[in-house]
Design an enzyme around this catalytic site. Structure first.
Site, PDB file in Angstrom:
ATOM      1  N   PHE A   1       7.326   0.824  -2.238  1.00 42.02           N
ATOM      2  CA  PHE A   1       6.396   1.363  -1.252  1.00 42.02           C
ATOM      3  C   PHE A   1       6.779   0.856   0.131  1.00 42.02           C
ATOM      4  O   PHE A   1       7.450  -0.159   0.259  1.00 42.02           O
ATOM      5  CB  PHE A   1       4.961   0.934  -1.581  1.00 42.02           C
ATOM      6  CG  PHE A   1       4.011   2.078  -1.715  1.00 42.02           C
ATOM      7  CD1 PHE A   1       3.980   2.846  -2.847  1.00 42.02           C
ATOM      8  CD2 PHE A   1       3.148   2.408  -0.668  1.00 42.02           C
ATOM      9  CE1 PHE A   1       3.095   3.906  -2.980  1.00 42.02           C
ATOM     10  CE2 PHE A   1       2.266   3.473  -0.785  1.00 42.02           C
ATOM     11  CZ  PHE A   1       2.239   4.225  -1.945  1.00 42.02           C
TER      12      PHE A   1
ATOM     13  N   GLN B   1      -4.587   3.513  11.447  1.00 40.92           N
ATOM     14  CA  GLN B   1      -3.337   3.916  10.830  1.00 40.92           C
ATOM     15  C   GLN B   1      -3.226   5.430  10.766  1.00 40.92           C
ATOM     16  O   GLN B   1      -4.116   6.104  10.257  1.00 40.92           O
ATOM     17  CB  GLN B   1      -3.269   3.366   9.411  1.00 40.92           C
ATOM     18  CG  GLN B   1      -2.019   3.814   8.678  1.00 40.92           C
ATOM     19  CD  GLN B   1      -1.702   2.866   7.540  1.00 40.92           C
ATOM     20  OE1 GLN B   1      -2.223   2.999   6.450  1.00 40.92           O
ATOM     21  NE2 GLN B   1      -0.871   1.893   7.809  1.00 40.92           N
TER      22      GLN B   1
ATOM     23  N   HIS C   1      -1.214   7.996   8.876  1.00 39.55           N
ATOM     24  CA  HIS C   1      -0.326   8.087   7.719  1.00 39.55           C
ATOM     25  C   HIS C   1       0.771   9.090   8.043  1.00 39.55           C
ATOM     26  O   HIS C   1       0.478  10.177   8.550  1.00 39.55           O
ATOM     27  CB  HIS C   1      -1.116   8.538   6.488  1.00 39.55           C
ATOM     28  CG  HIS C   1      -0.378   8.322   5.207  1.00 39.55           C
ATOM     29  ND1 HIS C   1       0.732   9.055   4.875  1.00 39.55           N
ATOM     30  CD2 HIS C   1      -0.567   7.448   4.190  1.00 39.55           C
ATOM     31  CE1 HIS C   1       1.192   8.639   3.692  1.00 39.55           C
ATOM     32  NE2 HIS C   1       0.410   7.668   3.266  1.00 39.55           N
TER      33      HIS C   1
ATOM     34  N   LEU D   1      -3.768  14.196   2.220  1.00 39.67           N
ATOM     35  CA  LEU D   1      -2.776  13.132   2.064  1.00 39.67           C
ATOM     36  C   LEU D   1      -1.680  13.475   1.049  1.00 39.67           C
ATOM     37  O   LEU D   1      -1.952  14.001  -0.023  1.00 39.67           O
ATOM     38  CB  LEU D   1      -3.497  11.856   1.604  1.00 39.67           C
ATOM     39  CG  LEU D   1      -2.639  10.646   1.245  1.00 39.67           C
ATOM     40  CD1 LEU D   1      -1.984  10.071   2.494  1.00 39.67           C
ATOM     41  CD2 LEU D   1      -3.482   9.583   0.561  1.00 39.67           C
TER      42      LEU D   1
ATOM     43  N   GLU E   1       2.731   7.947   0.121  1.00 31.42           N
ATOM     44  CA  GLU E   1       4.003   7.294   0.416  1.00 31.42           C
ATOM     45  C   GLU E   1       4.813   7.078  -0.868  1.00 31.42           C
ATOM     46  O   GLU E   1       6.021   6.908  -0.835  1.00 31.42           O
ATOM     47  CB  GLU E   1       3.651   5.937   1.025  1.00 31.42           C
ATOM     48  CG  GLU E   1       4.742   5.188   1.680  1.00 31.42           C
ATOM     49  CD  GLU E   1       4.134   4.035   2.480  1.00 31.42           C
ATOM     50  OE1 GLU E   1       3.512   4.303   3.523  1.00 31.42           O
ATOM     51  OE2 GLU E   1       4.270   2.884   2.043  1.00 31.42           O
TER      52      GLU E   1
ATOM     53  N   ARG F   1       4.292   2.094   7.913  1.00 28.00           N
ATOM     54  CA  ARG F   1       3.720   3.404   8.264  1.00 28.00           C
ATOM     55  C   ARG F   1       3.685   3.680   9.764  1.00 28.00           C
ATOM     56  O   ARG F   1       3.951   4.795  10.207  1.00 28.00           O
ATOM     57  CB  ARG F   1       2.299   3.522   7.703  1.00 28.00           C
ATOM     58  CG  ARG F   1       2.309   3.730   6.211  1.00 28.00           C
ATOM     59  CD  ARG F   1       0.924   3.882   5.659  1.00 28.00           C
ATOM     60  NE  ARG F   1       1.013   4.076   4.222  1.00 28.00           N
ATOM     61  CZ  ARG F   1      -0.029   4.036   3.401  1.00 28.00           C
ATOM     62  NH1 ARG F   1      -1.234   3.812   3.872  1.00 28.00           N
ATOM     63  NH2 ARG F   1       0.131   4.236   2.109  1.00 28.00           N
TER      64      ARG F   1
ATOM     65  N   HIS G   1      -5.676   7.996   8.968  1.00 29.06           N
ATOM     66  CA  HIS G   1      -5.816   7.657   7.556  1.00 29.06           C
ATOM     67  C   HIS G   1      -6.671   6.437   7.290  1.00 29.06           C
ATOM     68  O   HIS G   1      -7.433   6.411   6.332  1.00 29.06           O
ATOM     69  CB  HIS G   1      -4.412   7.429   6.998  1.00 29.06           C
ATOM     70  CG  HIS G   1      -4.348   7.133   5.540  1.00 29.06           C
ATOM     71  ND1 HIS G   1      -4.860   7.989   4.592  1.00 29.06           N
ATOM     72  CD2 HIS G   1      -3.834   6.083   4.843  1.00 29.06           C
ATOM     73  CE1 HIS G   1      -4.641   7.477   3.376  1.00 29.06           C
ATOM     74  NE2 HIS G   1      -4.045   6.318   3.512  1.00 29.06           N
TER      75      HIS G   1
ATOM     76  N   ARG H   1      -1.596  -1.697   8.436  1.00 26.17           N
ATOM     77  CA  ARG H   1      -1.708  -1.996   7.010  1.00 26.17           C
ATOM     78  C   ARG H   1      -0.506  -1.472   6.243  1.00 26.17           C
ATOM     79  O   ARG H   1      -0.008  -0.385   6.529  1.00 26.17           O
ATOM     80  CB  ARG H   1      -2.977  -1.340   6.454  1.00 26.17           C
ATOM     81  CG  ARG H   1      -3.105  -1.476   4.951  1.00 26.17           C
ATOM     82  CD  ARG H   1      -4.420  -0.938   4.430  1.00 26.17           C
ATOM     83  NE  ARG H   1      -4.544   0.503   4.483  1.00 26.17           N
ATOM     84  CZ  ARG H   1      -3.967   1.353   3.626  1.00 26.17           C
ATOM     85  NH1 ARG H   1      -3.181   0.905   2.659  1.00 26.17           N
ATOM     86  NH2 ARG H   1      -4.165   2.652   3.731  1.00 26.17           N
TER      87      ARG H   1
END
Lengths: 236, 597
Positions: free
Chosen positions: B119, B240, B242, B252, B255, B286, B353, B398
């Site tokens: 990730f 954030q 995304h 969404l 990732e 991100r 996000h 994050r």
């Protein structure tokens, strides 16, 4: 997609002011970006803020916006508005008490879900690490754990309509089999006992409406069949 | 008006991952607990998380919590508090294993262990190469987790108040928290929930932006209630974006798609992330990927007739892998982008996000505010966990999969703290002030009596457009200044919202108006905090704070290595130090460095 007007026939009932339910004819102009039925309903709410329905994730995973769309249960957020014949007729999910407009009281539905003990039972002392499960055993849970509890299936099932207090219904039985199929669960015997009854399991007459309407493409009828197989196998 | 009172040991607001995890702790310890939730628990937005939950189980590649901690501190651009980050990364294995024991259907490795995938921003050996740390149930990890937690709560007999919307926090003259007021949606009746402990687990407020991956319900209710009750909000400038929301729809795309080998391409078909993050490429953090995408689009290399998005390509993956590991993504792409990703790439754009900031807490889940010279003085009776809280583990940015971890670790921790405080007799049921429900009743009376007012829909739209334009992926000094004024005007309009529907029964219009009050607090906090922070850090990148030798990436540690605190009353700002010291001696502080991937 361009701007266009769509026509609706929507079940309306507000117990605070209406003596009885009625069908309302209403139209709304959609923006080019409005693609799903839910987009259209949100657009309608901007025009009439009393139009009541549940909604949340708008991507088919929370299970809030189930309703009866042109006679068939489905999720508003996963239904292309342009694919629907007009006037688009919207009613609350059949068979459950209506609270208001498209909002139904789901108490009975969840009561049945809770009745199958929807949690893993394993009485061995918890190991320090994960309980092992082979990829093949894990695959048995596919098509079962993905249920979003939207109630499209149970409220399209005639057996559930007639006996919502006695027949667990397709959603609850799918969940029951999800735990029966889990190699980590130790409660199979009690789970089967809990369903061994003329109504709880055996009211399923494989009408298959549940399979037809499930917005996640799940097959409760197959799961019910597998529970019946387990019943038979333990009887012989 | 007569207001019913209900008394509990503890009241939890919110039944997503953090609320359910906290509830388990309380129910299993025998506390009389009420969980208030405005949607049935499994409809909470945790359900939409896809890619996984971080834990250094090391099932497929070598891993340990030290590496995870380093990645998280670096990901936060050093704004995260290192005590809370150490706590979270150390606890990760425990809470994920617990979840497995609760029945969560994780995917499995060939030897039967929990499946883990790479990730963004997660690495082995301090940034050297991607690590497999994200524990996943296909691309439906949040759904599987939320249902497992709900199911465990059914087993524990947790008492839920489903479709109850919390309205306001109740504090007494000492500032202690005594519970909340809440409205039952089916009847419109208001009740007081009087409790020794109140835990907020109300999630984020991504709906302040026009383009958001967030659900309709993500309206920052807890954050708004806290702000109105005088609690400052921490680091609200950090949002954030995304990288991969479906272009146009905002839905969404995890990732985990890039974790499984997906590649971002521009109009020339170029894998442009190689230029921005030579080491981790598409799996950079991100904020880095979202800025790279926005730069590609701004410089004319976007795709489609309007050159307004880039493409997420997995056509080179085996169809079997897609069907097995990313089945939900395939459904989403077909539903919302009209493409089958087995055959064609998915159009994506950076989309709001996640809220990094929130109600300030410590690692125990206690809400902390500055008092008598202590920047982190606990508020008696008040706890928070999950996206609504700021512990702060995410700092300025994050890492993916750390949100599900956050809500497990801090949901549990907040629950444990309440149980400890309860058992030690420290928690008291203080008498309710006579006016405990007055604020809520006045808000409802104002709304019902408003004439010639503003439409909730219109004011909400104006707020979302303003946030999108003035506080987006890249931020500009002049736009931020204008944004502060504009949001101020929108907030004034929001005081005069009018609803036509006056029914008592399941009144969505009333709910949306009350939610807008909460969103407005969040939007104001965001804009004012962002305008004031004159540096670039993590997700907050300004045109007037560029990359220089003195301030790498525009980050100005000399002046801005500090947490923002915003107070609703007077739009006032304050600051408090970042905790650069870990919780234990097991690890050295992660030293400040320039962030590169």
């Amino acid at each position: 997609m361009s701007k266009r007007t769509v026509h609706f026939k929507i079940y309306r009932y507000d117990p605070d002011k209406d003596e009885k339910p009625y069908m309302q004819d209403i139209s709304v102009e959609l923006e080019p970006s409005d693609k799903k039925l839910l987009d259209a309903l949100v657009r309608l709410r901007a025009k009439d803020d009393s139009m009541s329905f549940r909604r949340s994730c708008r991507e088919g995973v929370c299970g809030s916006d189930a309703m009866n769309i042109n006679g068939k249960n489905g999720l508003a957020c996963l239904t292309d508005v342009d694919s629907l014949q007009q006037p688009i007729t919207l009613r609350p999910l059949p068979g459950l008490p209506v609270i208001r407009d498209l909002i139904v009281d789901m108490t009975q539905f969840f009561k049945q879900y809770h009745s199958i003990k929807p949690y893993l039972v394993n009485n061995d002392p918890a190991p320090e690490r994960e309980r092992l499960q082979s990829p093949e055993d894990r695959e048995e849970l596919n098509g079962l754990y993905e249920c979003i509890l939207c109630a499209c299936c149970s409220t399209s099932c005639p057996s559930f309509w007639w006996n919502p207090d006695k027949f667990v219904g397709p959603a609850g039985l799918l969940a029951a089999y999800r735990f029966l199929a889990d190699t980590r669960d130790q409660d199979s015997a009690a789970r089967l006992d809990n369903l061994e009854d003329p109504y709880r399991l055996f009211r399923c007459h494989t009408i298959m409406n549940c399979v037809d309407v499930c917005p996640k493409g799940l097959n409760p009828t197959r799961a019910i069949g597998k529970i019946k197989d387990m019943m038979v196998r333990r009887a012989i | 008006m007569n207001v019913a009172k209900r008394t509990f040991d503890a009241v939890i607001v919110g039944a997503g991952g953090a609320g359910l995890r906290a509830a388990l702790q309380l129910s299993e310890a025998g506390l009389k607990t009420a969980v208030l939730t405005k949607v049935f628990p499994t409809r909470s937005h945790t359900v939409a998380a896809q890619g996984g939950v971080a834990a250094s189980l090391g099932n497929s590649t070598e891993d340990n919590w030290h590496w995870h901690m380093y990645d998280t501190v670096k990901g936060s651009d050093w704004l995260g508090d290192q005590d809370a980050i150490e706590f979270m990364c150390k606890k990760a294995n425990e809470v994920v294993i617990e979840l497995e024991h609760y029945g969560m259907p994780f995917d499995r490795t060939d030897n039967g262990k929990i499946y883990q995938r790479p990730f963004g921003g997660h690495s082995m050996n301090y940034g050297q190469a991607p690590v497999m740390r994200s524990c996943a149930a296909a691309d439906r990890t949040g759904h599987a987790m939320l249902h497992a937690l709900y199911q465990r709560n059914v087993r524990a007999n947790t008492q839920f108040f489903v479709e109850w919307m919390a309205l306001d926090l109740i504090r007494d003259a000492d500032g202690d928290v005594l519970g909340v007021t809440a409205m039952e949606m089916e009847t419109g009746e208001v009740s007081i929930f009087h409790a020794k402990a109140t835990i907020f687990a109300t999630g984020g407020a991504g709906r302040i932006y026009y383009s958001s991956t967030n659900a309709f319900i993500n309206t920052g209710d807890g954050v708004g209630m806290a702000a109105r009750a005088g609690i400052p909000l921490e680091d609200m400038e950090f949002w954030q974006f995304h990288p991969t929301g479906v272009a146009g729809a905002g839905v969404l795309i995890t990732e985990g798609v890039r974790g499984e080998g997906g590649i971002l391409r521009n109009a020339q078909g170029e894998r442009f992330m190689e230029r921005y993050a030579p080491n981790l490429k598409d799996l950079a953090s991100r904020d880095v990927v979202s800025r790279a995408m926005t730069t590609e689009i701004n410089e004319g290399r976007g795709c489609g007739p309007d050159k307004d998005h880039v493409l997420l390509d997995i056509t080179h993956l085996a169809p079997d892998t897609i069907m097995k590991r990313l089945p939900g993504i395939r459904e989403i792409a077909i539903q919302f982008a009209g493409v089958d990703p087995i055959k064609a790439p998915i159009p994506v754009v950076p989309t709001c996000h996640y809220q990094m900031g929130g109600i300030p807490t410590n690692y125990k889940g206690q809400v902390v505010v500055p008092k008598d010279g202590n920047p982190n003085s606990p508020v008696a009776g008040f706890y928070a966990a999950g996206e609504c809280a700021c512990a702060s583990v995410h700092g300025a940015n994050r890492l993916g999969t750390n949100s599900l971890l956050d809500l497990l670790v801090f949901g549990k921790s907040a629950g444990e703290t309440v149980v400890e405080d309860f058992q030690s007799g420290q928690l008291k049921l203080k008498p309710l002030p006579a006016d405990a429900a007055d604020v809520s009743l006045a808000r409802l009376a104002r709304l019902d009596g408003q004439t010639n007012g503003e439409s909730v829909f219109d004011v909400g739209l104006e707020m979302r457009r303003t946030m999108q334009k003035h506080a987006g992926v890249f931020r500009f000094d002049n736009l931020l200044k204008e944004g502060v004024d504009k949001i101020g005007e929108v907030a004034e309009r929001a005081k005069r919202t009018e609803i036509k529907d006056k029914s008592k029964v399941w009144n969505v219009a009333r709910m949306e108006a009350l939610e807008l009050d909460n969103l407005i607090e969040v939007a104001r906090a965001t804009m004012v905090s962002a305008e004031a922070r004159k540096e670039s850090r993590g997700a907050h990148v300004r045109d007037d704070a560029p990359d220089t030798a003195e301030n790498p990436n525009g980050r100005d540690d000399a002046n801005w290595l500090k947490h923002t605190l915003w107070y609703s009353e007077g739009n006032r700002l304050d600051y408090k130090p970042v905790n650069l010291k870990p919780l234990s001696d097991d690890v050295e502080p992660i030293a400040l460095a320039k962030r590169t991937y």
